[in-house]
Design a protein around this motif. Sequence first.
Motif, PDB file in Angstrom:
ATOM      1  N   LEU A   1      -2.592   2.453   5.090  1.00  0.00           N
ATOM      2  CA  LEU A   1      -3.559   2.973   4.118  1.00  0.00           C
ATOM      3  C   LEU A   1      -4.714   1.985   3.994  1.00  0.00           C
ATOM      4  N   PRO A   2      -5.852   2.266   4.650  1.00  0.00           N
ATOM      5  CA  PRO A   2      -6.982   1.345   4.516  1.00  0.00           C
ATOM      6  C   PRO A   2      -7.448   1.286   3.056  1.00  0.00           C
ATOM      7  N   GLU A   3      -7.972   0.141   2.665  1.00  0.00           N
ATOM      8  CA  GLU A   3      -8.563   0.032   1.334  1.00  0.00           C
ATOM      9  C   GLU A   3      -9.822   0.902   1.275  1.00  0.00           C
ATOM     10  N   THR A   4     -10.220   1.260   0.061  1.00  0.00           N
ATOM     11  CA  THR A   4     -11.470   2.010  -0.125  1.00  0.00           C
ATOM     12  C   THR A   4     -12.477   1.136  -0.858  1.00  0.00           C
ATOM     13  N   ASP A   5     -13.758   1.416  -0.630  1.00  0.00           N
ATOM     14  CA  ASP A   5     -14.791   0.708  -1.377  1.00  0.00           C
ATOM     15  C   ASP A   5     -15.023   1.420  -2.710  1.00  0.00           C
ATOM     16  N   LYS A   6     -16.007   0.967  -3.472  1.00  0.00           N
ATOM     17  CA  LYS A   6     -16.220   1.537  -4.808  1.00  0.00           C
ATOM     18  C   LYS A   6     -16.690   2.981  -4.747  1.00  0.00           C
ATOM     19  N   TYR A   7     -17.158   3.429  -3.571  1.00  0.00           N
ATOM     20  CA  TYR A   7     -17.615   4.807  -3.412  1.00  0.00           C
ATOM     21  C   TYR A   7     -16.474   5.748  -3.013  1.00  0.00           C
ATOM     22  N   GLY A   8     -15.264   5.211  -2.872  1.00  0.00           N
ATOM     23  CA  GLY A   8     -14.119   6.031  -2.483  1.00  0.00           C
ATOM     24  C   GLY A   8     -14.037   6.261  -0.985  1.00  0.00           C
ATOM     25  N   ILE A   9     -14.741   5.444  -0.205  1.00  0.00           N
ATOM     26  CA  ILE A   9     -14.783   5.609   1.253  1.00  0.00           C
ATOM     27  C   ILE A   9     -13.890   4.563   1.901  1.00  0.00           C
ATOM     28  N   PHE A  10     -13.064   5.010   2.849  1.00  0.00           N
ATOM     29  CA  PHE A  10     -12.127   4.104   3.501  1.00  0.00           C
ATOM     30  C   PHE A  10     -12.853   2.999   4.262  1.00  0.00           C
ATOM     31  N   LYS A  11     -12.369   1.765   4.089  1.00  0.00           N
ATOM     32  CA  LYS A  11     -12.889   0.626   4.828  1.00  0.00           C
ATOM     33  C   LYS A  11     -12.208   0.536   6.203  1.00  0.00           C
ATOM     34  N   ALA A  12     -12.560  -0.520   6.937  1.00  0.00           N
ATOM     35  CA  ALA A  12     -11.953  -0.761   8.243  1.00  0.00           C
ATOM     36  C   ALA A  12     -10.474  -1.139   8.092  1.00  0.00           C
ATOM     37  N   ILE A  13      -9.730  -0.988   9.168  1.00  0.00           N
ATOM     38  CA  ILE A  13      -8.313  -1.369   9.192  1.00  0.00           C
ATOM     39  C   ILE A  13      -8.180  -2.878   9.031  1.00  0.00           C
ATOM     40  N   ASP A  14      -7.312  -3.313   8.127  1.00  0.00           N
ATOM     41  CA  ASP A  14      -7.041  -4.737   7.926  1.00  0.00           C
ATOM     42  C   ASP A  14      -6.011  -5.198   8.962  1.00  0.00           C
ATOM     43  N   ILE A  15      -6.393  -6.166   9.784  1.00  0.00           N
ATOM     44  CA  ILE A  15      -5.558  -6.575  10.912  1.00  0.00           C
ATOM     45  C   ILE A  15      -4.242  -7.201  10.460  1.00  0.00           C
ATOM     46  N   SER A  16      -4.275  -8.050   9.442  1.00  0.00           N
ATOM     47  CA  SER A  16      -3.039  -8.710   9.001  1.00  0.00           C
ATOM     48  C   SER A  16      -2.048  -7.697   8.440  1.00  0.00           C
ATOM     49  N   SER A  17      -2.548  -6.726   7.684  1.00  0.00           N
ATOM     50  CA  SER A  17      -1.668  -5.668   7.157  1.00  0.00           C
ATOM     51  C   SER A  17      -1.089  -4.838   8.290  1.00  0.00           C
ATOM     52  N   LEU A  18      -1.905  -4.586   9.311  1.00  0.00           N
ATOM     53  CA  LEU A  18      -1.430  -3.823  10.465  1.00  0.00           C
ATOM     54  C   LEU A  18      -0.296  -4.548  11.152  1.00  0.00           C
ATOM     55  N   GLU A  19      -0.453  -5.851  11.368  1.00  0.00           N
ATOM     56  CA  GLU A  19       0.592  -6.605  12.073  1.00  0.00           C
ATOM     57  C   GLU A  19       1.893  -6.616  11.276  1.00  0.00           C
ATOM     58  N   GLU A  20       1.787  -6.763   9.967  1.00  0.00           N
ATOM     59  CA  GLU A  20       2.989  -6.725   9.118  1.00  0.00           C
ATOM     60  C   GLU A  20       3.690  -5.374   9.253  1.00  0.00           C
ATOM     61  N   LYS A  21       2.906  -4.309   9.281  1.00  0.00           N
ATOM     62  CA  LYS A  21       3.477  -2.961   9.378  1.00  0.00           C
ATOM     63  C   LYS A  21       4.127  -2.734  10.741  1.00  0.00           C
ATOM     64  N   ILE A  22       3.524  -3.248  11.792  1.00  0.00           N
ATOM     65  CA  ILE A  22       4.111  -3.109  13.135  1.00  0.00           C
ATOM     66  C   ILE A  22       5.483  -3.761  13.176  1.00  0.00           C
ATOM     67  N   ILE A  23       5.581  -4.969  12.635  1.00  0.00           N
ATOM     68  CA  ILE A  23       6.857  -5.686  12.622  1.00  0.00           C
ATOM     69  C   ILE A  23       7.880  -4.948  11.776  1.00  0.00           C
ATOM     70  N   SER A  24       7.414  -4.340  10.690  1.00  0.00           N
ATOM     71  CA  SER A  24       8.315  -3.660   9.747  1.00  0.00           C
ATOM     72  C   SER A  24       8.871  -2.348  10.295  1.00  0.00           C
ATOM     73  N   VAL A  25       8.003  -1.493  10.869  1.00  0.00           N
ATOM     74  CA  VAL A  25       8.454  -0.133  11.223  1.00  0.00           C
ATOM     75  C   VAL A  25       8.704   0.058  12.714  1.00  0.00           C
ATOM     76  N   LYS A  26       8.294  -0.934  13.548  1.00  0.00           N
ATOM     77  CA  LYS A  26       8.541  -0.894  15.000  1.00  0.00           C
ATOM     78  C   LYS A  26       8.094   0.445  15.631  1.00  0.00           C
ATOM     79  N   PRO A  27       6.811   0.736  15.567  1.00  0.00           N
ATOM     80  CA  PRO A  27       6.323   2.017  16.096  1.00  0.00           C
ATOM     81  C   PRO A  27       6.277   2.042  17.615  1.00  0.00           C
ATOM     82  N   LYS A  28       6.239   3.239  18.159  1.00  0.00           N
ATOM     83  CA  LYS A  28       6.048   3.437  19.596  1.00  0.00           C
ATOM     84  C   LYS A  28       4.588   3.755  19.916  1.00  0.00           C
ATOM     85  N   LEU A  29       3.784   4.025  18.877  1.00  0.00           N
ATOM     86  CA  LEU A  29       2.366   4.330  19.058  1.00  0.00           C
ATOM     87  C   LEU A  29       1.638   4.031  17.761  1.00  0.00           C
TER      88      LEU A  29
END
Length: 436
Positions: free
Chosen positions: A118-146
Amino acid sequence: MLYDKLKNEDRIPFHMPGHKRNTKLLGSKLPYDIDLTEIEGFDNLHSPEGIIKEIEEKAKKIYKSDNSFILVNGSTVGILAGVLAAVKRGDTVLMARNCHKSVYNAVELAGARAEYILPETDKYGIFKAIDISSLEEKIISVKPKLIVVTSPTYEGVMSEISDICEVAHKNGVPVLLDAAHGAHHTELARLADITVMSLHKTLPALTQCALAHINGSLVSAEEFKIKLSMLETSSPSYILMCSVDECLSFKPDNMRLRNERKKLLNNCDGLERLRVIDYGEQTKLVVFAGYSNISGIELAEILRTEYKIEVEMAVRYYVVLVLTACDDYSDYEKLAKALREIDSTLCKKGFTPIKLPNLPEKSKAVSEAYEYVELEKSAGRVSGEYIWAYPPGIPLIVPGEIISAELIEYISDGIEHGVNHQSTRDNLPEKIYCQS
Protein backbone atom coordinates in the motif's frame (compact mmCIF):
# COMPACT_ATOMS: atom_id res chain seq x y z
CA MET A 1 6.15 -0.97 -44.06
CA LEU A 2 2.99 -2.93 -43.38
CA TYR A 3 0.82 0.00 -44.55
CA ASP A 4 2.39 -0.02 -48.03
CA LYS A 5 1.91 -3.77 -48.30
CA LEU A 6 -1.74 -3.47 -47.27
CA LYS A 7 -2.44 -0.59 -49.71
CA ASN A 8 -0.83 -2.45 -52.62
CA GLU A 9 -2.65 -5.75 -52.07
CA ASP A 10 -4.62 -6.35 -55.27
CA ARG A 11 -5.69 -10.00 -55.12
CA ILE A 12 -9.40 -10.81 -55.47
CA PRO A 13 -10.45 -11.40 -51.84
CA PHE A 14 -12.29 -14.72 -51.50
CA HIS A 15 -11.56 -14.59 -47.79
CA MET A 16 -12.51 -12.69 -44.65
CA PRO A 17 -13.37 -9.92 -43.81
CA GLY A 18 -16.81 -9.84 -45.34
CA HIS A 19 -16.56 -6.27 -46.64
CA LYS A 20 -14.02 -7.57 -49.25
CA ARG A 21 -12.27 -4.17 -49.26
CA ASN A 22 -15.04 -2.90 -51.56
CA THR A 23 -14.72 0.86 -51.09
CA LYS A 24 -16.71 1.49 -54.30
CA LEU A 25 -19.73 -0.04 -52.60
CA LEU A 26 -19.06 0.93 -48.99
CA GLY A 27 -17.25 4.24 -49.37
CA SER A 28 -13.98 5.23 -47.70
CA LYS A 29 -15.07 6.56 -44.31
CA LEU A 30 -13.61 3.42 -42.76
CA PRO A 31 -10.27 1.89 -43.88
CA TYR A 32 -11.89 -1.11 -45.59
CA ASP A 33 -9.20 -1.13 -48.26
CA ILE A 34 -6.43 -2.19 -45.85
CA ASP A 35 -8.47 -4.51 -43.60
CA LEU A 36 -7.18 -8.03 -44.31
CA THR A 37 -6.85 -11.40 -42.63
CA GLU A 38 -3.91 -13.82 -42.42
CA ILE A 39 -3.53 -14.57 -46.12
CA GLU A 40 -0.29 -15.68 -47.75
CA GLY A 41 2.39 -13.03 -47.48
CA PHE A 42 0.88 -11.18 -44.51
CA ASP A 43 2.30 -13.29 -41.68
CA ASN A 44 0.54 -14.46 -38.47
CA LEU A 45 0.60 -12.53 -35.20
CA HIS A 46 0.60 -15.74 -33.15
CA SER A 47 3.56 -17.21 -35.00
CA PRO A 48 5.29 -14.33 -36.79
CA GLU A 49 7.99 -15.09 -39.32
CA GLY A 50 7.68 -12.23 -41.82
CA ILE A 51 6.43 -8.66 -41.78
CA ILE A 52 4.86 -8.88 -38.29
CA LYS A 53 8.10 -10.30 -36.92
CA GLU A 54 9.88 -7.32 -38.48
CA ILE A 55 7.59 -4.96 -36.54
CA GLU A 56 8.32 -6.80 -33.27
CA GLU A 57 12.05 -6.68 -34.04
CA LYS A 58 11.70 -2.93 -34.62
CA ALA A 59 10.02 -2.58 -31.20
CA LYS A 60 12.74 -4.70 -29.61
CA LYS A 61 15.43 -2.44 -31.06
CA ILE A 62 13.71 0.81 -30.03
CA TYR A 63 12.98 -0.36 -26.48
CA LYS A 64 16.22 -2.40 -26.11
CA SER A 65 14.29 -5.40 -24.78
CA ASP A 66 15.16 -9.08 -25.08
CA ASN A 67 11.73 -9.82 -26.58
CA SER A 68 8.86 -7.60 -27.72
CA PHE A 69 5.32 -8.63 -28.58
CA ILE A 70 2.55 -6.72 -30.37
CA LEU A 71 -0.69 -6.56 -28.37
CA VAL A 72 -3.96 -5.78 -30.17
CA ASN A 73 -6.18 -6.34 -27.13
CA GLY A 74 -4.61 -3.47 -25.19
CA SER A 75 -2.31 -3.62 -22.18
CA THR A 76 -4.92 -5.74 -20.42
CA VAL A 77 -4.10 -8.86 -22.43
CA GLY A 78 -0.39 -8.37 -21.78
CA ILE A 79 -1.00 -8.14 -18.03
CA LEU A 80 -3.20 -11.25 -18.08
CA ALA A 81 -0.61 -13.23 -20.08
CA GLY A 82 2.27 -11.94 -17.95
CA VAL A 83 0.74 -13.02 -14.64
CA LEU A 84 -0.31 -16.41 -16.03
CA ALA A 85 3.19 -16.98 -17.43
CA ALA A 86 4.90 -16.10 -14.14
CA VAL A 87 2.84 -17.87 -11.46
CA LYS A 88 1.05 -21.13 -10.76
CA ARG A 89 -2.12 -21.85 -8.83
CA GLY A 90 -1.61 -21.15 -5.13
CA ASP A 91 1.42 -18.87 -5.64
CA THR A 92 1.55 -15.46 -4.00
CA VAL A 93 1.56 -12.28 -6.10
CA LEU A 94 2.78 -9.16 -4.30
CA MET A 95 1.07 -6.23 -5.99
CA ALA A 96 0.76 -2.52 -5.37
CA ARG A 97 -2.76 -1.80 -4.22
CA ASN A 98 -3.07 0.95 -6.84
CA CYS A 99 -2.77 -1.54 -9.71
CA HIS A 100 -5.39 -1.53 -12.47
CA LYS A 101 -8.29 -3.97 -12.13
CA SER A 102 -6.81 -6.14 -14.91
CA VAL A 103 -4.04 -7.18 -12.49
CA TYR A 104 -6.63 -8.32 -9.96
CA ASN A 105 -8.44 -10.23 -12.71
CA ALA A 106 -5.17 -11.86 -13.76
CA VAL A 107 -4.41 -13.02 -10.21
CA GLU A 108 -7.92 -14.43 -9.96
CA LEU A 109 -7.58 -16.26 -13.29
CA ALA A 110 -4.24 -17.72 -12.20
CA GLY A 111 -5.71 -19.05 -8.96
CA ALA A 112 -2.99 -17.14 -7.10
CA ARG A 113 -3.08 -15.31 -3.76
CA ALA A 114 -2.72 -11.53 -3.64
CA GLU A 115 -0.71 -9.69 -1.02
CA TYR A 116 -0.55 -5.91 -1.19
CA ILE A 117 1.95 -3.10 -1.01
CA LEU A 118 0.00 0.00 0.00
CA PRO A 119 1.89 3.09 -1.18
CA GLU A 120 1.56 6.16 1.02
CA THR A 121 -0.63 9.00 -0.26
CA ASP A 122 0.15 12.70 -0.33
CA LYS A 123 -2.16 15.37 1.11
CA TYR A 124 -4.16 15.35 -2.14
CA GLY A 125 -5.05 11.66 -1.71
CA ILE A 126 -2.76 10.61 -4.58
CA PHE A 127 -0.56 7.54 -4.23
CA LYS A 128 3.16 8.22 -3.93
CA ALA A 129 5.99 6.10 -5.33
CA ILE A 130 6.68 2.60 -3.98
CA ASP A 131 8.84 2.68 -0.84
CA ILE A 132 11.79 0.35 -1.44
CA SER A 133 12.47 -0.58 2.20
CA SER A 134 8.81 -1.48 2.77
CA LEU A 135 8.85 -3.53 -0.42
CA GLU A 136 11.88 -5.53 0.70
CA GLU A 137 10.31 -6.24 4.09
CA LYS A 138 7.15 -7.46 2.35
CA ILE A 139 9.10 -9.71 -0.03
CA ILE A 140 10.84 -11.40 2.89
CA SER A 141 7.53 -11.72 4.75
CA VAL A 142 5.22 -13.15 2.07
CA LYS A 143 7.75 -14.82 -0.31
CA PRO A 144 5.98 -13.91 -3.57
CA LYS A 145 6.53 -15.53 -6.95
CA LEU A 146 5.80 -12.24 -8.76
CA ILE A 147 5.76 -8.51 -7.95
CA VAL A 148 3.46 -6.16 -9.89
CA VAL A 149 3.78 -2.36 -9.80
CA THR A 150 2.38 0.54 -11.81
CA SER A 151 4.61 3.35 -13.06
CA PRO A 152 3.79 5.96 -14.25
CA THR A 153 0.50 6.03 -12.38
CA TYR A 154 -2.64 7.60 -13.82
CA GLU A 155 -1.64 10.89 -12.16
CA GLY A 156 1.95 10.67 -13.41
CA VAL A 157 3.79 9.47 -10.28
CA MET A 158 6.95 7.52 -11.14
CA SER A 159 8.53 4.85 -8.92
CA GLU A 160 12.22 3.88 -9.03
CA ILE A 161 11.81 0.77 -11.16
CA SER A 162 15.53 -0.02 -11.31
CA ASP A 163 15.65 -0.09 -7.48
CA ILE A 164 12.47 -2.17 -7.29
CA CYS A 165 13.91 -4.69 -9.75
CA GLU A 166 17.23 -4.80 -7.92
CA VAL A 167 15.52 -5.70 -4.63
CA ALA A 168 13.19 -8.20 -6.31
CA HIS A 169 15.92 -9.92 -8.32
CA LYS A 170 18.16 -10.16 -5.25
CA ASN A 171 15.38 -12.34 -3.83
CA GLY A 172 14.84 -14.26 -7.08
CA VAL A 173 11.45 -12.67 -7.78
CA PRO A 174 10.43 -11.35 -11.23
CA VAL A 175 8.74 -7.97 -11.66
CA LEU A 176 5.80 -7.14 -13.90
CA LEU A 177 5.70 -3.42 -14.65
CA ASP A 178 2.39 -1.97 -15.76
CA ALA A 179 3.69 0.99 -17.75
CA ALA A 180 0.48 1.42 -19.71
CA HIS A 181 0.92 5.20 -19.40
CA GLY A 182 4.66 5.12 -20.10
CA ALA A 183 5.19 3.92 -23.68
CA HIS A 184 7.08 7.16 -24.39
CA HIS A 185 9.67 6.11 -21.76
CA THR A 186 11.69 3.68 -23.90
CA GLU A 187 14.20 3.16 -21.10
CA LEU A 188 11.55 1.50 -18.88
CA ALA A 189 11.11 -1.52 -21.14
CA ARG A 190 14.44 -3.14 -20.32
CA LEU A 191 14.27 -2.85 -16.52
CA ALA A 192 11.54 -5.28 -15.46
CA ASP A 193 11.10 -8.94 -16.41
CA ILE A 194 7.71 -8.14 -17.98
CA THR A 195 6.77 -4.62 -19.06
CA VAL A 196 3.43 -3.78 -20.63
CA MET A 197 2.91 -0.47 -22.45
CA SER A 198 -0.14 1.06 -24.14
CA LEU A 199 1.07 2.79 -27.29
CA HIS A 200 -2.31 4.45 -27.71
CA LYS A 201 -2.23 6.34 -24.41
CA THR A 202 0.73 8.69 -24.96
CA LEU A 203 1.87 7.93 -28.53
CA PRO A 204 0.05 8.12 -31.89
CA ALA A 205 -1.39 4.61 -32.15
CA LEU A 206 -4.99 3.51 -32.51
CA THR A 207 -6.91 2.44 -29.41
CA GLN A 208 -6.05 -1.13 -28.25
CA CYS A 209 -2.48 -0.96 -29.60
CA ALA A 210 0.12 -1.97 -27.02
CA LEU A 211 3.43 -3.78 -26.53
CA ALA A 212 4.78 -6.31 -24.06
CA HIS A 213 8.50 -6.70 -23.38
CA ILE A 214 10.09 -9.77 -21.75
CA ASN A 215 13.63 -9.62 -20.34
CA GLY A 216 15.96 -12.04 -18.57
CA SER A 217 15.31 -15.63 -17.58
CA LEU A 218 13.02 -15.36 -14.54
CA VAL A 219 9.98 -15.39 -16.84
CA SER A 220 10.02 -17.53 -19.97
CA ALA A 221 9.34 -15.57 -23.14
CA GLU A 222 8.07 -18.80 -24.71
CA GLU A 223 5.60 -19.33 -21.84
CA PHE A 224 4.44 -15.72 -22.18
CA LYS A 225 3.88 -16.26 -25.90
CA ILE A 226 1.82 -19.40 -25.20
CA LYS A 227 -0.38 -17.62 -22.66
CA LEU A 228 -0.75 -14.62 -24.97
CA SER A 229 -1.96 -16.87 -27.80
CA MET A 230 -4.56 -18.34 -25.46
CA LEU A 231 -5.92 -14.92 -24.49
CA GLU A 232 -5.49 -12.67 -27.51
CA THR A 233 -7.89 -12.71 -30.43
CA SER A 234 -7.22 -15.29 -33.14
CA SER A 235 -8.38 -12.72 -35.72
CA PRO A 236 -6.07 -9.75 -35.06
CA SER A 237 -6.77 -6.51 -36.86
CA TYR A 238 -4.17 -5.65 -39.49
CA ILE A 239 -5.26 -2.04 -39.17
CA LEU A 240 -4.20 -2.11 -35.51
CA MET A 241 -0.93 -3.87 -36.31
CA CYS A 242 -0.30 -1.32 -39.05
CA SER A 243 -0.90 1.40 -36.46
CA VAL A 244 1.74 -0.17 -34.20
CA ASP A 245 4.17 -0.21 -37.13
CA GLU A 246 3.51 3.45 -37.96
CA CYS A 247 3.72 4.47 -34.29
CA LEU A 248 7.15 2.86 -33.92
CA SER A 249 8.36 5.02 -36.81
CA PHE A 250 7.11 8.21 -35.14
CA LYS A 251 9.84 10.43 -33.69
CA PRO A 252 8.30 12.54 -30.92
CA ASP A 253 9.85 15.92 -30.16
CA ASN A 254 10.05 15.36 -26.41
CA MET A 255 12.20 18.44 -25.84
CA ARG A 256 9.53 20.69 -27.33
CA LEU A 257 6.84 18.92 -25.29
CA ARG A 258 8.81 19.57 -22.11
CA ASN A 259 9.29 23.24 -23.01
CA GLU A 260 5.63 23.78 -23.91
CA ARG A 261 4.56 21.99 -20.75
CA LYS A 262 6.82 24.28 -18.72
CA LYS A 263 5.18 27.32 -20.36
CA LEU A 264 1.76 25.91 -19.46
CA LEU A 265 2.81 25.51 -15.83
CA ASN A 266 4.18 29.06 -15.77
CA ASN A 267 0.88 30.35 -17.20
CA CYS A 268 -0.96 28.66 -14.31
CA ASP A 269 1.31 30.08 -11.59
CA GLY A 270 -1.19 32.72 -10.48
CA LEU A 271 -4.07 30.37 -9.67
CA GLU A 272 -5.42 30.90 -6.14
CA ARG A 273 -8.25 28.39 -5.76
CA LEU A 274 -7.26 25.72 -8.24
CA ARG A 275 -3.84 24.07 -7.95
CA VAL A 276 -1.87 22.56 -10.84
CA ILE A 277 0.16 19.69 -9.40
CA ASP A 278 3.26 18.58 -11.28
CA TYR A 279 4.51 15.10 -10.42
CA GLY A 280 7.27 15.39 -13.01
CA GLU A 281 5.89 13.00 -15.62
CA GLN A 282 5.88 14.94 -18.88
CA THR A 283 2.54 13.62 -20.19
CA LYS A 284 0.39 14.21 -17.09
CA LEU A 285 -0.92 17.20 -15.16
CA VAL A 286 -3.29 17.18 -12.19
CA VAL A 287 -5.57 20.14 -11.49
CA PHE A 288 -6.74 20.03 -7.88
CA ALA A 289 -10.02 21.71 -6.91
CA GLY A 290 -10.05 20.88 -3.19
CA TYR A 291 -9.26 24.46 -2.13
CA SER A 292 -12.31 25.74 -4.00
CA ASN A 293 -16.08 25.45 -3.75
CA ILE A 294 -16.34 22.94 -6.66
CA SER A 295 -15.40 19.30 -7.10
CA GLY A 296 -13.18 17.76 -9.74
CA ILE A 297 -16.34 16.46 -11.43
CA GLU A 298 -17.76 19.99 -11.61
CA LEU A 299 -14.45 21.37 -12.89
CA ALA A 300 -14.47 18.83 -15.71
CA GLU A 301 -18.04 19.80 -16.59
CA ILE A 302 -17.19 23.51 -16.72
CA LEU A 303 -14.17 22.84 -18.93
CA ARG A 304 -16.32 20.66 -21.20
CA THR A 305 -19.40 22.87 -21.57
CA GLU A 306 -17.86 26.34 -21.45
CA TYR A 307 -14.44 25.81 -23.03
CA LYS A 308 -14.82 22.60 -25.07
CA ILE A 309 -11.92 21.05 -23.15
CA GLU A 310 -12.27 17.36 -22.26
CA VAL A 311 -10.07 15.98 -19.48
CA GLU A 312 -8.76 12.43 -19.20
CA MET A 313 -10.20 11.73 -15.75
CA ALA A 314 -12.32 13.55 -13.20
CA VAL A 315 -12.67 12.37 -9.59
CA ARG A 316 -13.89 13.88 -6.33
CA TYR A 317 -11.17 16.51 -5.86
CA TYR A 318 -9.17 16.73 -9.07
CA VAL A 319 -8.91 16.18 -12.81
CA VAL A 320 -6.10 14.60 -14.81
CA LEU A 321 -4.97 15.92 -18.19
CA VAL A 322 -2.85 14.07 -20.76
CA LEU A 323 -0.23 15.98 -22.74
CA THR A 324 1.59 14.40 -25.70
CA ALA A 325 3.98 15.36 -28.49
CA CYS A 326 0.99 15.26 -30.85
CA ASP A 327 -0.79 18.16 -29.16
CA ASP A 328 -1.51 21.40 -30.93
CA TYR A 329 0.46 23.54 -28.49
CA SER A 330 -1.77 26.54 -29.07
CA ASP A 331 -4.33 24.57 -27.03
CA TYR A 332 -2.08 24.86 -23.96
CA GLU A 333 -2.68 28.60 -23.83
CA LYS A 334 -6.42 27.98 -24.19
CA LEU A 335 -6.25 25.57 -21.26
CA ALA A 336 -4.28 28.00 -19.09
CA LYS A 337 -6.69 30.82 -19.98
CA ALA A 338 -9.69 28.61 -19.11
CA LEU A 339 -8.19 27.66 -15.73
CA ARG A 340 -7.40 31.29 -14.92
CA GLU A 341 -10.95 32.38 -15.79
CA ILE A 342 -12.56 29.55 -13.83
CA ASP A 343 -10.25 30.21 -10.87
CA SER A 344 -11.36 33.85 -10.73
CA THR A 345 -15.01 32.83 -10.33
CA LEU A 346 -14.48 30.39 -7.46
CA CYS A 347 -14.61 30.84 -3.72
CA LYS A 348 -11.53 29.86 -1.75
CA LYS A 349 -11.98 27.52 1.18
CA GLY A 350 -9.90 25.60 3.65
CA PHE A 351 -8.73 22.15 2.79
CA THR A 352 -8.28 19.11 5.01
CA PRO A 353 -5.69 16.65 3.67
CA ILE A 354 -7.38 13.64 2.12
CA LYS A 355 -7.07 10.27 3.79
CA LEU A 356 -8.07 7.25 1.77
CA PRO A 357 -9.79 4.34 3.58
CA ASN A 358 -7.47 1.78 5.12
CA LEU A 359 -7.01 -1.51 3.33
CA PRO A 360 -10.08 -3.68 4.03
CA GLU A 361 -9.49 -6.60 6.37
CA LYS A 362 -9.26 -9.98 4.69
CA SER A 363 -11.91 -12.51 5.67
CA LYS A 364 -11.09 -16.11 6.39
CA ALA A 365 -14.73 -17.07 6.13
CA VAL A 366 -15.62 -19.70 3.52
CA SER A 367 -19.12 -19.46 2.09
CA GLU A 368 -20.77 -20.15 -1.21
CA ALA A 369 -23.93 -18.24 -0.32
CA TYR A 370 -24.16 -14.64 -1.53
CA GLU A 371 -26.85 -12.01 -1.50
CA TYR A 372 -27.36 -8.36 -2.42
CA VAL A 373 -27.23 -5.93 0.51
CA GLU A 374 -27.99 -2.21 0.53
CA LEU A 375 -24.67 -0.36 0.46
CA GLU A 376 -25.33 1.63 3.64
CA LYS A 377 -26.16 -1.59 5.53
CA SER A 378 -23.17 -3.61 4.31
CA ALA A 379 -20.58 -2.66 6.96
CA GLY A 380 -18.97 -5.78 8.42
CA ARG A 381 -20.07 -7.99 5.55
CA VAL A 382 -17.66 -9.79 3.21
CA SER A 383 -17.66 -8.40 -0.31
CA GLY A 384 -18.39 -10.78 -3.16
CA GLU A 385 -17.37 -8.30 -5.86
CA TYR A 386 -14.93 -5.56 -6.82
CA ILE A 387 -15.76 -1.86 -6.47
CA TRP A 388 -13.72 0.78 -8.28
CA ALA A 389 -13.92 4.30 -9.66
CA TYR A 390 -13.51 4.29 -13.44
CA PRO A 391 -11.25 5.75 -14.53
CA PRO A 392 -8.68 4.84 -13.23
CA GLY A 393 -9.99 1.32 -12.46
CA ILE A 394 -8.18 0.74 -9.15
CA PRO A 395 -10.28 -1.51 -6.86
CA LEU A 396 -11.32 -0.07 -3.52
CA ILE A 397 -12.36 -3.50 -2.29
CA VAL A 398 -11.70 -7.01 -3.54
CA PRO A 399 -13.90 -10.13 -3.16
CA GLY A 400 -13.22 -11.75 0.20
CA GLU A 401 -12.47 -8.46 2.01
CA ILE A 402 -14.61 -7.00 4.77
CA ILE A 403 -16.57 -3.84 4.01
CA SER A 404 -15.83 -1.06 6.49
CA ALA A 405 -17.95 1.92 7.51
CA GLU A 406 -15.21 4.31 6.30
CA LEU A 407 -15.22 2.64 2.88
CA ILE A 408 -19.00 3.01 2.62
CA GLU A 409 -18.66 6.70 3.58
CA TYR A 410 -15.89 7.21 0.99
CA ILE A 411 -17.87 5.54 -1.81
CA SER A 412 -21.11 7.32 -0.88
CA ASP A 413 -19.35 10.69 -0.84
CA GLY A 414 -17.89 9.98 -4.28
CA ILE A 415 -21.24 8.94 -5.71
CA GLU A 416 -22.91 12.04 -4.24
CA HIS A 417 -20.36 14.24 -6.03
CA GLY A 418 -20.66 12.45 -9.36
CA VAL A 419 -17.72 10.03 -9.22
CA ASN A 420 -18.32 7.07 -11.52
CA HIS A 421 -18.09 4.22 -8.99
CA GLN A 422 -18.74 0.79 -10.52
CA SER A 423 -18.97 -2.77 -9.25
CA THR A 424 -18.53 -6.17 -10.85
CA ARG A 425 -22.25 -6.85 -10.84
CA ASP A 426 -23.21 -3.26 -11.65
CA ASN A 427 -25.73 -2.64 -8.85
CA LEU A 428 -24.17 0.43 -7.28
CA PRO A 429 -25.14 2.79 -5.76
CA GLU A 430 -28.06 0.83 -4.34
CA LYS A 431 -26.56 -2.56 -3.49
CA ILE A 432 -23.38 -4.57 -3.10
CA TYR A 433 -22.98 -8.34 -3.50
CA CYS A 434 -21.94 -9.89 -0.17
CA GLN A 435 -21.44 -13.22 1.48
CA SER A 436 -24.58 -14.04 3.41
